[in-house]
Design an enzyme around this catalytic site. Sequence first.
Site, PDB file in Angstrom:
ATOM      1  N   LYS A 175      15.440  -4.259   5.120  1.00 45.39           N
ATOM      2  CA  LYS A 175      14.318  -3.315   5.088  1.00 45.39           C
ATOM      3  C   LYS A 175      13.517  -3.410   6.392  1.00 45.39           C
ATOM      4  CE  LYS A 175      13.117  -0.915   2.177  1.00 45.39           C
ATOM      5  NZ  LYS A 175      13.492   0.494   1.791  1.00 45.39           N
ATOM      6  N   ASN A 180       5.193  -5.423  -5.266  1.00 48.29           N
ATOM      7  CA  ASN A 180       6.084  -5.285  -6.430  1.00 48.29           C
ATOM      8  C   ASN A 180       5.583  -4.211  -7.400  1.00 48.29           C
ATOM      9  OD1 ASN A 180       6.662  -8.025  -5.375  1.00 48.29           O
ATOM     10  ND2 ASN A 180       8.065  -8.065  -7.125  1.00 48.29           N
ATOM     11  N   TYR A 215      17.797  -8.819   1.711  1.00 46.70           N
ATOM     12  CA  TYR A 215      17.134  -7.550   1.360  1.00 46.70           C
ATOM     13  C   TYR A 215      15.977  -7.279   2.321  1.00 46.70           C
ATOM     14  CZ  TYR A 215      13.663  -4.595  -1.016  1.00 46.70           C
ATOM     15  OH  TYR A 215      12.724  -3.631  -1.295  1.00 46.70           O
ATOM     16  N   THR A 272       8.748  -2.136   1.907  1.00 49.00           N
ATOM     17  CA  THR A 272       8.287  -3.201   1.017  1.00 49.00           C
ATOM     18  C   THR A 272       7.407  -4.214   1.748  1.00 49.00           C
ATOM     19  OG1 THR A 272       9.105  -5.123  -0.199  1.00 49.00           O
ATOM     20  CG2 THR A 272      10.522  -4.328   1.521  1.00 49.00           C
ATOM     21  N   ASP A 273       6.585  -4.937   0.979  1.00 50.37           N
ATOM     22  CA  ASP A 273       5.789  -6.015   1.581  1.00 50.37           C
ATOM     23  C   ASP A 273       6.658  -7.224   1.935  1.00 50.37           C
ATOM     24  OD1 ASP A 273       6.301  -6.919  -1.005  1.00 50.37           O
ATOM     25  OD2 ASP A 273       4.214  -7.359  -1.506  1.00 50.37           O
ATOM     26  N   GLU A 274       7.908  -7.249   1.433  1.00 50.13           N
ATOM     27  CA  GLU A 274       8.756  -8.430   1.657  1.00 50.13           C
ATOM     28  C   GLU A 274       9.151  -8.591   3.129  1.00 50.13           C
ATOM     29  OE1 GLU A 274      11.619  -9.248  -1.404  1.00 50.13           O
ATOM     30  OE2 GLU A 274      10.518  -8.039  -2.844  1.00 50.13           O
ATOM     31  N   HIS A 312      13.393 -18.651  -1.869  1.00 47.38           N
ATOM     32  CA  HIS A 312      12.434 -17.889  -2.680  1.00 47.38           C
ATOM     33  C   HIS A 312      11.053 -17.830  -2.016  1.00 47.38           C
ATOM     34  CE1 HIS A 312      11.178 -17.178  -7.165  1.00 47.38           C
ATOM     35  NE2 HIS A 312      10.776 -16.216  -6.362  1.00 47.38           N
ATOM     36  N   PRO A 314      17.514 -19.204  -3.992  1.00 44.68           N
ATOM     37  CA  PRO A 314      17.470 -19.801  -2.645  1.00 44.68           C
ATOM     38  C   PRO A 314      16.535 -19.005  -1.725  1.00 44.68           C
ATOM     39  CG  PRO A 314      19.676 -18.891  -3.134  1.00 44.68           C
ATOM     40  CD  PRO A 314      18.851 -18.730  -4.375  1.00 44.68           C
TER      41      PRO A 314
HETATM   42  P1  NAD Z   1      16.218   1.182  -7.184  1.00 44.82           P
HETATM   43  O1  NAD Z   1      17.232   0.150  -6.853  1.00 44.82           O
HETATM   44  O2  NAD Z   1      15.707   1.275  -8.583  1.00 44.82           O
HETATM   45  O3  NAD Z   1      16.791   2.625  -6.821  1.00 44.82           O
HETATM   46  C1  NAD Z   1      17.475   2.888  -5.629  1.00 44.82           C
HETATM   47  C2  NAD Z   1      18.115   4.273  -5.749  1.00 44.82           C
HETATM   48  O4  NAD Z   1      18.787   4.542  -4.513  1.00 44.82           O
HETATM   49  C3  NAD Z   1      19.159   4.365  -6.870  1.00 44.82           C
HETATM   50  O5  NAD Z   1      18.991   5.563  -7.584  1.00 44.82           O
HETATM   51  C4  NAD Z   1      20.488   4.368  -6.113  1.00 44.82           C
HETATM   52  O6  NAD Z   1      21.505   5.099  -6.782  1.00 44.82           O
HETATM   53  C5  NAD Z   1      20.087   5.033  -4.809  1.00 44.82           C
HETATM   54  N1  NAD Z   1      20.974   4.666  -3.684  1.00 44.82           N
HETATM   55  C6  NAD Z   1      21.386   3.404  -3.347  1.00 44.82           C
HETATM   56  N2  NAD Z   1      22.211   3.477  -2.291  1.00 44.82           N
HETATM   57  C7  NAD Z   1      22.299   4.781  -1.936  1.00 44.82           C
HETATM   58  C8  NAD Z   1      22.977   5.487  -0.910  1.00 44.82           C
HETATM   59  N3  NAD Z   1      23.749   4.833  -0.025  1.00 44.82           N
HETATM   60  N4  NAD Z   1      22.841   6.826  -0.829  1.00 44.82           N
HETATM   61  C9  NAD Z   1      22.065   7.485  -1.736  1.00 44.82           C
HETATM   62  N5  NAD Z   1      21.424   6.882  -2.731  1.00 44.82           N
HETATM   63  C10 NAD Z   1      21.520   5.544  -2.832  1.00 44.82           C
HETATM   64  O7  NAD Z   1      15.041   0.948  -6.153  1.00 44.82           O
HETATM   65  P2  NAD Z   1      13.469   1.158  -6.352  1.00 44.82           P
HETATM   66  O8  NAD Z   1      12.903  -0.062  -6.976  1.00 44.82           O
HETATM   67  O9  NAD Z   1      13.228   2.474  -6.956  1.00 44.82           O
HETATM   68  O10 NAD Z   1      12.994   1.159  -4.830  1.00 44.82           O
HETATM   69  C11 NAD Z   1      12.900   2.379  -4.093  1.00 44.82           C
HETATM   70  C12 NAD Z   1      12.422   2.079  -2.695  1.00 44.82           C
HETATM   71  O11 NAD Z   1      11.163   1.420  -2.753  1.00 44.82           O
HETATM   72  C13 NAD Z   1      13.347   1.140  -1.919  1.00 44.82           C
HETATM   73  O12 NAD Z   1      13.426   1.586  -0.593  1.00 44.82           O
HETATM   74  C14 NAD Z   1      12.663  -0.216  -2.019  1.00 44.82           C
HETATM   75  O13 NAD Z   1      12.979  -1.008  -0.878  1.00 44.82           O
HETATM   76  C15 NAD Z   1      11.209   0.197  -2.034  1.00 44.82           C
HETATM   77  N6  NAD Z   1      10.303  -0.728  -2.723  1.00 44.82           N
HETATM   78  C16 NAD Z   1      10.554  -1.139  -4.012  1.00 44.82           C
HETATM   79  C17 NAD Z   1       9.644  -1.977  -4.653  1.00 44.82           C
HETATM   80  C18 NAD Z   1       9.858  -2.415  -6.084  1.00 44.82           C
HETATM   81  O14 NAD Z   1       9.072  -3.232  -6.590  1.00 44.82           O
HETATM   82  N7  NAD Z   1      10.843  -1.907  -6.792  1.00 44.82           N
HETATM   83  C19 NAD Z   1       8.504  -2.429  -3.979  1.00 44.82           C
HETATM   84  C20 NAD Z   1       8.281  -1.982  -2.667  1.00 44.82           C
HETATM   85  C21 NAD Z   1       9.181  -1.130  -2.061  1.00 44.82           C
HETATM   86  P1  TYD Z   2      11.968  -9.433  -8.739  1.00 41.88           P
HETATM   87  O1  TYD Z   2      11.528  -8.537  -9.855  1.00 41.88           O
HETATM   88  O2  TYD Z   2      13.423  -9.662  -8.531  1.00 41.88           O
HETATM   89  O3  TYD Z   2      11.256  -8.908  -7.418  1.00 41.88           O
HETATM   90  P2  TYD Z   2      11.134  -9.596  -5.934  1.00 41.88           P
HETATM   91  O4  TYD Z   2      12.086 -10.709  -5.813  1.00 41.88           O
HETATM   92  O5  TYD Z   2      11.501  -8.443  -5.080  1.00 41.88           O
HETATM   93  O6  TYD Z   2       9.709 -10.009  -5.793  1.00 41.88           O
HETATM   94  O7  TYD Z   2      11.292 -10.852  -8.966  1.00 41.88           O
HETATM   95  C1  TYD Z   2       9.886 -10.995  -9.070  1.00 41.88           C
HETATM   96  C2  TYD Z   2       9.597 -12.474  -9.157  1.00 41.88           C
HETATM   97  O8  TYD Z   2      10.129 -12.970 -10.386  1.00 41.88           O
HETATM   98  C3  TYD Z   2      10.271 -13.286  -8.063  1.00 41.88           C
HETATM   99  O9  TYD Z   2       9.393 -14.339  -7.667  1.00 41.88           O
HETATM  100  C4  TYD Z   2      11.505 -13.850  -8.727  1.00 41.88           C
HETATM  101  C5  TYD Z   2      11.070 -14.022 -10.167  1.00 41.88           C
HETATM  102  N1  TYD Z   2      12.149 -13.896 -11.188  1.00 41.88           N
HETATM  103  C6  TYD Z   2      12.310 -14.901 -12.141  1.00 41.88           C
HETATM  104  O10 TYD Z   2      11.584 -15.920 -12.161  1.00 41.88           O
HETATM  105  N2  TYD Z   2      13.299 -14.748 -13.079  1.00 41.88           N
HETATM  106  C7  TYD Z   2      14.128 -13.666 -13.101  1.00 41.88           C
HETATM  107  O11 TYD Z   2      15.039 -13.601 -13.958  1.00 41.88           O
HETATM  108  C8  TYD Z   2      13.926 -12.630 -12.116  1.00 41.88           C
HETATM  109  C9  TYD Z   2      14.809 -11.411 -12.087  1.00 41.88           C
HETATM  110  C10 TYD Z   2      12.911 -12.780 -11.184  1.00 41.88           C
END
Ligand code: NAD
Ligand code: TYD
Length: 364
Positions: free
Chosen positions: A165, A190, A161, A135-137, A296, A294
């Site tokens: 990562k 995101n 988180y 992630t970019d985070e 943020h 917190p």
């Molecule tokens: P998600 O939370 O929707 O899905 C995570 C999946 O991993 C779920 O199916 C869960 O059951 C499985 N999982 C969790 N713990 C596990 C374990 N111990 N063993 C096996 N499976 C397990 O997450 P996502 O949004 O699909 O993100 C996927 C990846 O992409 C992550 O590594 C996340 O850090 C990265 N990522 C997500 C975003 C985003 O915006 N969602 C952005 C950048 C990177």
């Molecule tokens: P989120 O989807 O949780 O992704 P991330 O924290 O990994 O960027 O949140 C995206 C942005 O939206 C983040 O700045 C937090 C904000 N947010 C709200 O303002 N209200 C909400 O209920 C949620 C879930 C997120």
Amino acid sequence: MTNGILVTGGAGFIGGNFVLHWLGEELGPVVNLDKLTYAGNLQTLVTVQHRPDYTFVQGDICDGELVSRLLAEHKPRAIVHFAAESHVDRSILGPEAFLKTNIDGTFTLLQAARAYMATLSEEEQKEFRFLHVSTDEVYGTLEPNDPAFAETTAYAPNSPYAASKAASDFLARAWVHTYKLPVLVTNCSNNYGPYQFPEKLIPLMITHALAGKPLPIYGDGMQVRDWLFVVDHCKAIAAVLAKGRIGETYNVGGCNQRSNREVVETLCSLLDELVPDSKYKPHAQLITSVKDRPGHDRRYAIDAYKIESEIGWTPEESFETGLRKTVEWYLTNKAWVDGVTSGSYQQWVTQNYSGRNDRTEVVK
Ligand code: NAD
Ligand code: TYD
């Protein structure tokens, strides 16, 4: 070694979209290892569940024996590692699971991959890849005029988180340098799109708006994220797997910086248009400011020059087209949403939002 891949976390949001994309493009067999936490949902994969080139295994990436057995049995040409605890708010309320899955789990996979690679021929070893999805985070937060995150930006994770990562990215890096494991890392902004669990901003706002519930914006809502349509992310991962250089990191971004308030207002306008007979119209009346998260992070933005110039990937969806597709998907897939929002989801919403009421006010 076969033409197949082992995907971890393929029942989650991005992993699920990736499995559907990969099989849809007929790119080879998939073994999907997923623990099925609250975020894993097999409903996402019903259209592929009976395909002979798709295998689902419910299990934990921290289970080294299981991972080693799957590698020995299925002999994949690559591991694409999505599995993670992924929600910042949950990491604030309970960081342990994040350390376990994101750090220990990645360590377990890296070790199993090393042992598996040792069983491959020299030719096969040259082809094998381990793609670590991050992630970019990990880069921390930006001021409004700071340049976007490049692959050379120093890591400065701020949430549990992001820290977990970042730790997993460092493990991946060390396994390349020390053990010559052929790892590629992608750091993405995101994502949004179909099949996203409605604890994240965009699906939470869509589902709340449709139910006439408040749309809780944290703090002033001026935090900025760089939004990427999930299918574009899946294509980026497939491209990096095919063309990426071993040991390199590729930042993946949508070139769509938007404040949270802008995102929610755009969603409300789209819902006004797509659900013209809604009794909650105009949906923007549901927008509510609540106490901030917190620590943020204020702004994320990705400099995607490297993946564009080296790999030839650019996002295909604009924020407007991607968001419209996403809203339309949530409108036509209510059964999927109902399936994931029953039971423990309600407890999460209560736990995350009840303590924030002290700053609740309706924004006109
Ligand atoms: P998600 O939370 O929707 O899905 C995570 C999946 O991993 C779920 O199916 C869960 O059951 C499985 N999982 C969790 N713990 C596990 C374990 N111990 N063993 C096996 N499976 C397990 O997450 P996502 O949004 O699909 O993100 C996927 C990846 O992409 C992550 O590594 C996340 O850090 C990265 N990522 C997500 C975003 C985003 O915006 N969602 C952005 C950048 C990177
Ligand atoms: P989120 O989807 O949780 O992704 P991330 O924290 O990994 O960027 O949140 C995206 C942005 O939206 C983040 O700045 C937090 C904000 N947010 C709200 O303002 N209200 C909400 O209920 C949620 C879930 C997120």
